[in-house]
Design a protein around this motif. Structure first.
Motif, PDB file in Angstrom:
ATOM      1  N   TRP A  99       0.836  -1.213   0.000  1.00 17.35           N
ATOM      2  CA  TRP A  99       0.000   0.000   0.000  1.00 17.35           C
ATOM      3  C   TRP A  99       0.866   1.256   0.000  1.00 17.35           C
ATOM      4  N   HIS A 100       1.952   1.228   0.746  1.00 13.03           N
ATOM      5  CA  HIS A 100       2.844   2.399   0.788  1.00 13.03           C
ATOM      6  C   HIS A 100       3.508   2.629  -0.567  1.00 13.03           C
ATOM      7  N   ALA A 101       3.838   1.551  -1.262  1.00  9.22           N
ATOM      8  CA  ALA A 101       4.434   1.707  -2.584  1.00  9.22           C
ATOM      9  C   ALA A 101       3.438   2.292  -3.573  1.00  9.22           C
ATOM     10  N   ALA A 102       2.175   1.900  -3.436  1.00 12.31           N
ATOM     11  CA  ALA A 102       1.143   2.402  -4.348  1.00 12.31           C
ATOM     12  C   ALA A 102       0.755   3.841  -4.033  1.00 12.31           C
ATOM     13  N   TYR A 103       0.784   4.216  -2.760  1.00 12.67           N
ATOM     14  CA  TYR A 103       0.353   5.544  -2.337  1.00 12.67           C
ATOM     15  C   TYR A 103       1.354   6.157  -1.368  1.00 12.67           C
ATOM     16  N   PRO A 104       2.533   6.518  -1.833  1.00 14.70           N
ATOM     17  CA  PRO A 104       3.557   7.085  -0.945  1.00 14.70           C
ATOM     18  C   PRO A 104       3.163   8.477  -0.462  1.00 14.70           C
ATOM     19  N   ALA A 105       3.669   8.812   0.707  1.00  9.70           N
ATOM     20  CA  ALA A 105       3.488  10.160   1.257  1.00  9.70           C
ATOM     21  C   ALA A 105       4.753  10.516   2.016  1.00  9.70           C
ATOM     22  N   ASN A 106       5.117  11.781   1.977  1.00 10.45           N
ATOM     23  CA  ASN A 106       6.364  12.219   2.601  1.00 10.45           C
ATOM     24  C   ASN A 106       6.384  11.996   4.110  1.00 10.45           C
ATOM     25  N   ASN A 107       5.226  11.983   4.732  1.00  8.98           N
ATOM     26  CA  ASN A 107       5.158  11.842   6.191  1.00  8.98           C
ATOM     27  C   ASN A 107       4.722  10.448   6.625  1.00  8.98           C
ATOM     28  N   LEU A 108       4.795   9.482   5.715  1.00  7.83           N
ATOM     29  CA  LEU A 108       4.381   8.107   5.992  1.00  7.83           C
ATOM     30  C   LEU A 108       5.616   7.214   6.066  1.00  7.83           C
ATOM     31  N   TYR A 109       5.720   6.422   7.155  1.00 10.93           N
ATOM     32  CA  TYR A 109       6.935   5.646   7.404  1.00 10.93           C
ATOM     33  C   TYR A 109       6.653   4.150   7.378  1.00 10.93           C
ATOM     34  N   ALA A 110       7.609   3.415   6.816  1.00  9.71           N
ATOM     35  CA  ALA A 110       7.485   1.970   6.643  1.00  9.71           C
ATOM     36  C   ALA A 110       7.268   1.281   7.983  1.00  9.71           C
ATOM     37  N   PRO A 111       6.602   0.134   7.969  1.00  9.21           N
ATOM     38  CA  PRO A 111       6.239  -0.519   9.228  1.00  9.21           C
ATOM     39  C   PRO A 111       7.438  -0.987  10.040  1.00  9.21           C
ATOM     40  N   LEU A 112       7.311  -0.832  11.337  1.00  9.01           N
ATOM     41  CA  LEU A 112       8.268  -1.382  12.286  1.00  9.01           C
ATOM     42  C   LEU A 112       7.677  -2.645  12.896  1.00  9.01           C
ATOM     43  N   ALA A 113       8.544  -3.576  13.241  1.00  6.29           N
ATOM     44  CA  ALA A 113       8.093  -4.806  13.883  1.00  6.29           C
ATOM     45  C   ALA A 113       7.613  -4.494  15.293  1.00  6.29           C
ATOM     46  N   PHE A 114       6.390  -4.886  15.599  1.00  7.53           N
ATOM     47  CA  PHE A 114       5.830  -4.634  16.927  1.00  7.53           C
ATOM     48  C   PHE A 114       4.838  -5.736  17.256  1.00  7.53           C
ATOM     49  N   ASP A 115       5.270  -6.632  18.125  1.00  8.95           N
ATOM     50  CA  ASP A 115       4.446  -7.736  18.606  1.00  8.95           C
ATOM     51  C   ASP A 115       4.204  -7.494  20.090  1.00  8.95           C
ATOM     52  N   LEU A 116       2.961  -7.221  20.448  1.00  8.47           N
ATOM     53  CA  LEU A 116       2.647  -6.876  21.835  1.00  8.47           C
ATOM     54  C   LEU A 116       2.980  -8.000  22.810  1.00  8.47           C
ATOM     55  N   SER A 117       3.087  -9.211  22.312  1.00 10.24           N
ATOM     56  CA  SER A 117       3.360 -10.327  23.219  1.00 10.24           C
ATOM     57  C   SER A 117       4.798 -10.349  23.705  1.00 10.24           C
ATOM     58  N   ARG A 118       5.675  -9.586  23.012  1.00  8.28           N
ATOM     59  CA  ARG A 118       7.085  -9.658  23.428  1.00  8.28           C
ATOM     60  C   ARG A 118       7.887  -8.382  23.220  1.00  8.28           C
ATOM     61  N   ASP A 119       7.436  -7.466  22.385  1.00  6.90           N
ATOM     62  CA  ASP A 119       8.254  -6.318  22.011  1.00  6.90           C
ATOM     63  C   ASP A 119       7.987  -5.087  22.875  1.00  6.90           C
ATOM     64  N   SER A 120       9.025  -4.271  23.015  1.00 11.14           N
ATOM     65  CA  SER A 120       8.851  -2.931  23.558  1.00 11.14           C
ATOM     66  C   SER A 120       8.379  -2.021  22.435  1.00 11.14           C
ATOM     67  N   VAL A 121       8.002  -0.794  22.771  1.00 15.18           N
ATOM     68  CA  VAL A 121       7.577   0.155  21.748  1.00 15.18           C
ATOM     69  C   VAL A 121       8.736   0.392  20.800  1.00 15.18           C
ATOM     70  N   PRO A 122       8.544   0.217  19.497  1.00 17.71           N
ATOM     71  CA  PRO A 122       9.654   0.396  18.550  1.00 17.71           C
ATOM     72  C   PRO A 122      10.125   1.843  18.502  1.00 17.71           C
ATOM     73  N   ILE A 123      11.406   2.020  18.282  1.00 16.72           N
ATOM     74  CA  ILE A 123      11.984   3.366  18.238  1.00 16.72           C
ATOM     75  C   ILE A 123      11.506   4.096  16.995  1.00 16.72           C
ATOM     76  N   ASN A 124      11.116   5.327  17.171  1.00 21.04           N
ATOM     77  CA  ASN A 124      10.665   6.166  16.073  1.00 21.04           C
ATOM     78  C   ASN A 124      11.793   6.342  15.055  1.00 21.04           C
ATOM     79  N   THR A 125      11.539   5.993  13.806  1.00 23.33           N
ATOM     80  CA  THR A 125      12.568   6.116  12.778  1.00 23.33           C
ATOM     81  C   THR A 125      12.753   7.555  12.316  1.00 23.33           C
ATOM     82  N   ASN A 126      11.910   8.455  12.787  1.00 26.73           N
ATOM     83  CA  ASN A 126      12.014   9.868  12.424  1.00 26.73           C
ATOM     84  C   ASN A 126      12.834  10.589  13.483  1.00 26.73           C
TER      85      ASN A 126
END
Length: 214
Positions: free
Chosen positions: A79-106
């Motif tokens: 979807w991001h490839a089809a409709y890119p936006a300058n303020n839209l960032y690729a998904p980060l891995a986030f599994d609530l069962s084991r992960d901490s909040v992912p670091i902001n890539t911005n």
């Protein structure tokens, strides 16, 4: 056929959620009010990615960071490839069962809002608890946790359709199901998150806005 960044391709061309298509405009109307002073949003459970490509260009003042379990990243990237936006960032891995909040890539800036749609009734209650705990620990004072979906009120379904939906959810996974609004508000208060606004949306859904307080 040429598609603009505001029109979606046919459903057969990309992974598609009709629920996302149905509710995107009502949700956006709320986000445009609630996120007016927000700089960095973490979307928890971006799913197909449809919401992110619709919201981000219409909330151009902020950065929209998607996240989800890895199995959903292919759809989000598509979807991001089809409709890119300058303020839209690729998904980060986030599994609530084991992960901490992912670091902001911005620029590693802190998130000042979390947004999640149609997740609380899908994930098990311990993961709902973890989401609110992580939001309470991560958000700054005045930061917001915004959740969208169906909720019961005073222990009762708000519609016959929600009751049928809840039955189907529990048949598929007994750990899922429509949550009681009162339970969600009580859980939020344990993590210094105060219910600041409630919005009634179409099809017996709601948006609950929680704000980080002292």
């Amino acid at each position: 056929m040429i598609y603009s960044n505001t029109d979606f391709m046919p459903s057969e061309a990309l992974p598609f959620s009709q629920a996302c298509e149905n509710n995107k405009q009502p949700i956006l109307s709320v986000l445009q009010k609630e996120l007016i002073e927000t700089a960095y949003v973490l979307e928890v459970g971006s799913g197909t990615g449809q919401h992110s490509v619709y919201f981000a260009p219409r909330l151009a003042h902020l950065a929209w960071q998607t996240s989800d379990v890895l199995v959903n990243h292919t759809a989000i990237h598509a979807w991001h490839a089809a409709y890119p936006a300058n303020n839209l960032y690729a998904p980060l891995a986030f599994d609530l069962s084991r992960d901490s909040v992912p670091i902001n890539t911005n620029n590693n800036a802190p998130y000042d809002a979390f947004f999640t749609a149609n997740t609380l009734h899908i994930i098990a209650w311990p993961l709902v608890e973890r989401l609110f705990a992580l939001a309470g620990d991560t958000l700054p004072l005045g930061g917001k946790l915004i959740v969208y979906g169906p909720f019961n009120k005073n222990g009762h379904y708000t519609s016959a359709s929600n009751q049928q939906f809840d039955i189907s959810l529990r048949q598929r996974d007994p750990k899922s199901g429509i949550r009681h609004k009162e339970d969600i508000v009580a859980l939020a208060s344990q993590h210094d998150l105060k219910l600041s606004n409630t919005y009634a949306l179409p099809a017996n859904n709601q948006i609950l806005v929680f704000t980080k307080a002292d």
